[in-house]
Design an enzyme around this catalytic site. Sequence first.
Site, short mmCIF file in Angstrom:
data_model
loop_
_atom_site.label_atom_id
_atom_site.label_comp_id
_atom_site.label_asym_id
_atom_site.label_seq_id
_atom_site.Cartn_x
_atom_site.Cartn_y
_atom_site.Cartn_z
N LYS A 59 0.83 -1.21 0.00
CA LYS A 59 0.00 0.00 0.00
C LYS A 59 0.87 1.26 0.00
CE LYS A 59 -3.86 -2.18 2.46
NZ LYS A 59 -4.62 -2.24 3.73
N SER A 78 -0.75 0.45 6.16
CA SER A 78 -1.12 -0.41 7.27
C SER A 78 -2.10 -1.47 6.80
CB SER A 78 -1.74 0.42 8.41
OG SER A 78 -1.94 -0.37 9.57
N ASP A 79 -2.02 -2.63 7.41
CA ASP A 79 -2.96 -3.70 7.08
C ASP A 79 -3.16 -4.56 8.32
OD1 ASP A 79 -4.38 -5.02 4.66
OD2 ASP A 79 -3.47 -6.70 5.73
N GLN A 80 -4.35 -5.14 8.40
CA GLN A 80 -4.66 -5.95 9.57
C GLN A 80 -5.22 -7.31 9.15
OE1 GLN A 80 -8.05 -5.11 12.43
NE2 GLN A 80 -6.32 -4.52 13.71
N ALA A 115 -0.10 -4.64 10.87
CA ALA A 115 1.20 -4.31 10.28
C ALA A 115 1.25 -2.84 9.90
CB ALA A 115 1.46 -5.17 9.06
#
EC number: 3.6.1.-
Length: 205
Positions: A59, A78-80, A115
């Site tokens: 991203k 960011s990623d979850q 993250a």
Amino acid sequence: MSDSLNRPPRLILASSSPYRRELLQRLRVPFDVAVPAIDETPLAGETPEVTALRLAQAKARAVAGGLGAGVAALVIGSDQVATYDGLQIGKPGTHANALAQLQAMRGREVQFHSALCLFDSRSGTVQAVDVVTRVQFRDLPDAALEAYLLAETPYDVAGSAKSEGLGIALLEAIHSDDPTALVGLPLIALSRMLLAVGYPLLGAQ
């Protein structure tokens, strides 16, 4: 020395999430928002940590790649990914999927991998971290789960529960080094990254 040389790099949040935008506003810094165009499909054999870190970096890099030449920017990605019993849990998208997720998770501990990536366009360097939050869900009946879903419609969040809202009532306990990680943007880690590259988060350093 000109103002342009004294000015800190642009801060850009690479996300379409209103929750991450609201979290970043807590730091009281100016920032822009850009929506990254990437494929978020997990790869076969990836662990939740690897998936979250890969997508967070993708991203940030996607947005950074669209900047003009010479633009000084710090891009936040960011990623979850949520997981229990080795299974990855994504965004439900529908009421039926959300109910199925909550039914599967009730009475269980679920891990949320949040993250974070900070890409510095000036040097091409990347800082990345995975912040793990362990969440114990209450063992609630279907009627309670249905009532929650109808009240908050959390169909756009991994795990189908908004801990910053009524979803907190579904939880027995939260264990994390960063209280904002569960919402989707670990601000303790982000603050550390920004200060590490000299961003004047707390004024001139």
